[in-house]
Design a protein around this motif. Structure first.
Motif, PDB file in Angstrom:
ATOM      1  N   ALA A 145       0.693  -1.192   0.070  1.00  0.00           N
ATOM      2  CA  ALA A 145      -0.020  -0.082   0.092  1.00  0.00           C
ATOM      3  C   ALA A 145       0.969   1.272  -0.060  1.00  0.00           C
ATOM      4  CB  ALA A 145      -0.791  -0.041   1.108  1.00  0.00           C
ATOM      5  N   THR A 146       0.327   2.228  -0.917  1.00  0.00           N
ATOM      6  CA  THR A 146       1.197   3.501  -0.850  1.00  0.00           C
ATOM      7  C   THR A 146       0.165   4.514  -0.969  1.00  0.00           C
ATOM      8  OG1 THR A 146       1.521   3.456  -3.366  1.00  0.00           O
ATOM      9  CG2 THR A 146       3.225   2.527  -2.026  1.00  0.00           C
ATOM     10  N   VAL A 147       0.590   5.884  -1.008  1.00  0.00           N
ATOM     11  CA  VAL A 147      -0.503   6.858  -0.978  1.00  0.00           C
ATOM     12  C   VAL A 147       0.155   7.901  -1.999  1.00  0.00           C
ATOM     13  CG1 VAL A 147      -1.714   8.745   0.151  1.00  0.00           C
ATOM     14  CG2 VAL A 147      -1.139   6.473   1.533  1.00  0.00           C
ATOM     15  N   ASP A 148      -0.779   8.306  -3.056  1.00  0.00           N
ATOM     16  CA  ASP A 148      -0.428   9.434  -3.963  1.00  0.00           C
ATOM     17  C   ASP A 148      -0.332  10.784  -3.446  1.00  0.00           C
ATOM     18  OD1 ASP A 148      -3.064  10.393  -3.943  1.00  0.00           O
ATOM     19  OD2 ASP A 148      -3.382   9.486  -5.824  1.00  0.00           O
ATOM     20  N   GLU A 149      -0.211  11.789  -4.223  1.00  0.00           N
ATOM     21  CA  GLU A 149      -0.001  13.126  -3.667  1.00  0.00           C
ATOM     22  C   GLU A 149      -0.920  13.744  -3.204  1.00  0.00           C
ATOM     23  OE1 GLU A 149       0.025  15.236  -8.221  1.00  0.00           O
ATOM     24  OE2 GLU A 149       1.927  14.985  -6.987  1.00  0.00           O
ATOM     25  N   SER A 150      -2.027  13.169  -3.672  1.00  0.00           N
ATOM     26  CA  SER A 150      -3.577  13.815  -3.297  1.00  0.00           C
ATOM     27  C   SER A 150      -4.156  13.043  -1.838  1.00  0.00           C
ATOM     28  CB  SER A 150      -4.583  13.563  -4.219  1.00  0.00           C
ATOM     29  OG  SER A 150      -5.053  12.179  -4.414  1.00  0.00           O
ATOM     30  N   GLY A 151      -3.417  11.930  -1.338  1.00  0.00           N
ATOM     31  CA  GLY A 151      -3.773  11.399  -0.186  1.00  0.00           C
ATOM     32  C   GLY A 151      -4.469  10.159  -0.562  1.00  0.00           C
ATOM     33  N   MET A 152      -4.771   9.807  -1.781  1.00  0.00           N
ATOM     34  CA  MET A 152      -5.521   8.568  -2.287  1.00  0.00           C
ATOM     35  C   MET A 152      -4.587   7.537  -2.223  1.00  0.00           C
ATOM     36  SD  MET A 152      -8.512   7.597  -3.030  1.00  0.00           S
ATOM     37  CE  MET A 152      -9.489   9.130  -3.650  1.00  0.00           C
ATOM     38  N   PRO A 153      -5.124   6.302  -1.451  1.00  0.00           N
ATOM     39  CA  PRO A 153      -4.154   5.181  -1.515  1.00  0.00           C
ATOM     40  C   PRO A 153      -4.391   4.280  -2.691  1.00  0.00           C
ATOM     41  CG  PRO A 153      -6.131   4.888  -0.133  1.00  0.00           C
ATOM     42  CD  PRO A 153      -6.374   6.304  -0.679  1.00  0.00           C
ATOM     43  N   ASN A 154      -3.388   3.507  -2.743  1.00  0.00           N
ATOM     44  CA  ASN A 154      -3.275   2.313  -4.044  1.00  0.00           C
ATOM     45  C   ASN A 154      -2.893   1.266  -3.235  1.00  0.00           C
ATOM     46  OD1 ASN A 154      -3.963   3.508  -6.489  1.00  0.00           O
ATOM     47  ND2 ASN A 154      -2.217   4.996  -6.429  1.00  0.00           N
ATOM     48  N   VAL A 155      -3.083   0.144  -3.647  1.00  0.00           N
ATOM     49  CA  VAL A 155      -2.369  -1.172  -3.070  1.00  0.00           C
ATOM     50  C   VAL A 155      -2.479  -2.023  -4.439  1.00  0.00           C
ATOM     51  CG1 VAL A 155      -4.789  -2.136  -2.580  1.00  0.00           C
ATOM     52  CG2 VAL A 155      -2.929  -2.872  -1.451  1.00  0.00           C
ATOM     53  N   ARG A 156      -1.453  -2.945  -4.350  1.00  0.00           N
ATOM     54  CA  ARG A 156      -1.304  -3.962  -5.241  1.00  0.00           C
ATOM     55  C   ARG A 156      -0.384  -5.223  -4.856  1.00  0.00           C
ATOM     56  NH1 ARG A 156       1.236   0.533  -4.095  1.00  0.00           N
ATOM     57  NH2 ARG A 156       0.836   1.681  -6.141  1.00  0.00           N
ATOM     58  N   MET A 157      -0.245  -6.326  -5.463  1.00  0.00           N
ATOM     59  CA  MET A 157       0.618  -7.435  -5.020  1.00  0.00           C
ATOM     60  C   MET A 157       1.939  -7.163  -5.578  1.00  0.00           C
ATOM     61  SD  MET A 157      -1.426  -8.972  -3.193  1.00  0.00           S
ATOM     62  CE  MET A 157      -0.860 -10.208  -2.696  1.00  0.00           C
ATOM     63  N   VAL A 158       3.117  -7.610  -4.912  1.00  0.00           N
ATOM     64  CA  VAL A 158       4.098  -7.716  -5.085  1.00  0.00           C
ATOM     65  C   VAL A 158       4.934  -8.709  -4.421  1.00  0.00           C
ATOM     66  CG1 VAL A 158       4.445  -5.121  -5.642  1.00  0.00           C
ATOM     67  CG2 VAL A 158       5.146  -6.009  -3.469  1.00  0.00           C
ATOM     68  N   LEU A 159       6.244  -9.138  -4.740  1.00  0.00           N
ATOM     69  CA  LEU A 159       6.845 -10.361  -4.376  1.00  0.00           C
ATOM     70  C   LEU A 159       8.210  -9.818  -3.288  1.00  0.00           C
ATOM     71  CD1 LEU A 159       7.206 -12.780  -7.221  1.00  0.00           C
ATOM     72  CD2 LEU A 159       5.381 -12.799  -5.390  1.00  0.00           C
ATOM     73  N   GLU A 200       9.897   4.556 -11.934  1.00  0.00           N
ATOM     74  CA  GLU A 200       8.827   5.299 -12.598  1.00  0.00           C
ATOM     75  C   GLU A 200       7.407   4.806 -12.666  1.00  0.00           C
ATOM     76  OE1 GLU A 200      10.491   5.551 -16.484  1.00  0.00           O
ATOM     77  OE2 GLU A 200      12.368   6.691 -15.777  1.00  0.00           O
ATOM     78  N   SER A 201       7.193   3.740 -11.900  1.00  0.00           N
ATOM     79  CA  SER A 201       5.845   3.144 -11.788  1.00  0.00           C
ATOM     80  C   SER A 201       4.924   3.975 -10.974  1.00  0.00           C
ATOM     81  CB  SER A 201       5.884   1.694 -11.690  1.00  0.00           C
ATOM     82  OG  SER A 201       6.350   1.688 -10.209  1.00  0.00           O
ATOM     83  N   ARG A 202       3.692   3.854 -10.887  1.00  0.00           N
ATOM     84  CA  ARG A 202       2.950   4.423  -9.943  1.00  0.00           C
ATOM     85  C   ARG A 202       3.407   4.293  -8.435  1.00  0.00           C
ATOM     86  NH1 ARG A 202      -2.964   3.923 -11.157  1.00  0.00           N
ATOM     87  NH2 ARG A 202      -2.379   5.406 -12.630  1.00  0.00           N
ATOM     88  N   LYS A 203       3.846   3.288  -7.967  1.00  0.00           N
ATOM     89  CA  LYS A 203       4.129   2.707  -6.788  1.00  0.00           C
ATOM     90  C   LYS A 203       5.539   3.282  -6.548  1.00  0.00           C
ATOM     91  CE  LYS A 203       5.540  -2.162  -7.722  1.00  0.00           C
ATOM     92  NZ  LYS A 203       5.152  -2.209  -9.152  1.00  0.00           N
ATOM     93  N   GLY A 204       6.221   3.297  -7.593  1.00  0.00           N
ATOM     94  CA  GLY A 204       7.800   3.888  -7.372  1.00  0.00           C
ATOM     95  C   GLY A 204       7.841   5.198  -6.997  1.00  0.00           C
ATOM     96  N   THR A 205       6.994   6.131  -7.903  1.00  0.00           N
ATOM     97  CA  THR A 205       6.756   7.488  -7.716  1.00  0.00           C
ATOM     98  C   THR A 205       6.371   7.856  -6.310  1.00  0.00           C
ATOM     99  OG1 THR A 205       4.798   7.710  -9.183  1.00  0.00           O
ATOM    100  CG2 THR A 205       6.840   7.910 -10.401  1.00  0.00           C
ATOM    101  N   GLU A 206       5.121   7.096  -5.930  1.00  0.00           N
ATOM    102  CA  GLU A 206       4.504   7.330  -4.687  1.00  0.00           C
ATOM    103  C   GLU A 206       5.466   7.116  -3.429  1.00  0.00           C
ATOM    104  OE1 GLU A 206       0.088   6.475  -6.337  1.00  0.00           O
ATOM    105  OE2 GLU A 206       0.912   5.371  -5.010  1.00  0.00           O
ATOM    106  N   ILE A 207       6.349   6.002  -3.439  1.00  0.00           N
ATOM    107  CA  ILE A 207       7.128   5.676  -2.326  1.00  0.00           C
ATOM    108  C   ILE A 207       8.288   6.792  -2.483  1.00  0.00           C
ATOM    109  CG2 ILE A 207       8.933   4.173  -1.648  1.00  0.00           C
ATOM    110  CD1 ILE A 207       7.154   1.868  -2.478  1.00  0.00           C
ATOM    111  N   LEU A 208       8.935   7.198  -3.630  1.00  0.00           N
ATOM    112  CA  LEU A 208       9.883   8.224  -3.811  1.00  0.00           C
ATOM    113  C   LEU A 208       9.586   9.558  -3.432  1.00  0.00           C
ATOM    114  CD1 LEU A 208      11.606   7.284  -7.001  1.00  0.00           C
ATOM    115  CD2 LEU A 208      12.533   7.033  -4.881  1.00  0.00           C
ATOM    116  N   SER A 209       8.201   9.765  -3.229  1.00  0.00           N
ATOM    117  CA  SER A 209       7.674  10.885  -2.788  1.00  0.00           C
ATOM    118  C   SER A 209       7.388  11.008  -1.325  1.00  0.00           C
ATOM    119  CB  SER A 209       6.269  11.354  -3.564  1.00  0.00           C
ATOM    120  OG  SER A 209       5.753  12.516  -2.903  1.00  0.00           O
ATOM    121  N   SER A 210       7.001  10.157  -0.582  1.00  0.00           N
ATOM    122  CA  SER A 210       6.464   9.949   0.665  1.00  0.00           C
ATOM    123  C   SER A 210       7.295   9.261   1.454  1.00  0.00           C
ATOM    124  CB  SER A 210       5.157   9.217   0.939  1.00  0.00           C
ATOM    125  OG  SER A 210       5.398   7.859   0.561  1.00  0.00           O
ATOM    126  N   HIS A 211       8.247   8.287   0.898  1.00  0.00           N
ATOM    127  CA  HIS A 211       9.157   7.411   1.493  1.00  0.00           C
ATOM    128  C   HIS A 211       8.500   6.759   2.905  1.00  0.00           C
ATOM    129  CE1 HIS A 211      12.870   8.824  -0.292  1.00  0.00           C
ATOM    130  NE2 HIS A 211      12.072  10.084  -0.566  1.00  0.00           N
TER     131      HIS A 211
END
Length: 206
Positions: free
Chosen positions: A42-56, A72-83
């Motif tokens: 689970a990550t959160v975008d810059e608007s505060g909206m959450p995203n969730v997906r499966m990874v390994l 450069e993926s959605r989860k990558g950019t969101e994590i790099l923004s919020s850490h």
């Protein structure tokens, strides 16, 4: 697997989360039909909206939990923004769940290079060809990109793309959950002391 096997041992007596996680993961590897290392991230975008997906999960130790992705993926950019991120493991065959929350750091280049080199050749090509999380005009466009990078790296090593690496979640909390009859489940949360250091263990109502 019988109920006695599911409830044998009292994990609530454990005082350290990583060895307990290792035990549970090893048991899941024996009972889960597919990908016992799969987790919901689970990550959160810059608007505060959450995203969730499966990874390994690709590794863990006392420093945290590691997975790899396109930055450069959605989860990558969101994590790099919020850490920050959270993950959840669910092992249906064992009736167990583990939740992790924490700060996120980028793994070292050496770690990323070693893991990238261990991937199948086709997966390494795919890391170059896929513009992950961005619009794709057609399946043909993706297959064309794969063909182009396959030709480019037909011989020799395939270098790791600069936009592809790993993240390490350094937990501030790790919660273990085990199904019990009548929904009176066992829940234990390990909380990291402020500024690092040891763990505090709290038993939670189900």
């Amino acid at each position: 697997m019988n109920e006695n096997a599911l409830t044998s041992g009292d994990f609530t007596q454990e005082n350290e989360p990583y060895s307990l996680f290792g035990t549970w993961l090893a048991e899941a590897e024996k009972s889960e039909p597919n990908d016992p290392n799969a987790l919901a991230l689970a990550t959160v975008d810059e608007s505060g909206m959450p995203n969730v997906r499966m990874v390994l999960l690709k590794g863990f130790d006392e420093n945290g939990f590691v997975f790899y992705t396109n930055f450069e993926s959605r989860k990558g950019t969101e994590i790099l923004s919020s850490h920050k991120a959270a993950m959840c493991f669910h092992w249906k065959s064992l009736r167990r769940q583990v939740r992790v929350r924490g700060d996120v750091e980028v793994v070292s280049d050496a770690e990323a290079d070693i893991y990238y080199a261990s991937r199948p050749r086709g997966s390494r090509i795919g890391a170059w060809a896929s513009k992950q999380s961005r619009p794709l005009e057609s399946r043909f466009a993706l297959e064309k990109a794969v063909a182009e990078y396959t030709a480019r790296y037909a011989i020799g090593d395939i270098p790791r793309p600069p936009h592809w690496s790993g993240f390490r979640i350094r937990p501030v909390s790790i919660e273990f959950w085990h199904d019990r009859p009548f929904r009176l489940h066992d829940r234990v949360e390990f909380r990291r002391a402020e500024g690092g250091g040891g763990w505090t263990k709290v038993r939670m109502y189900p």
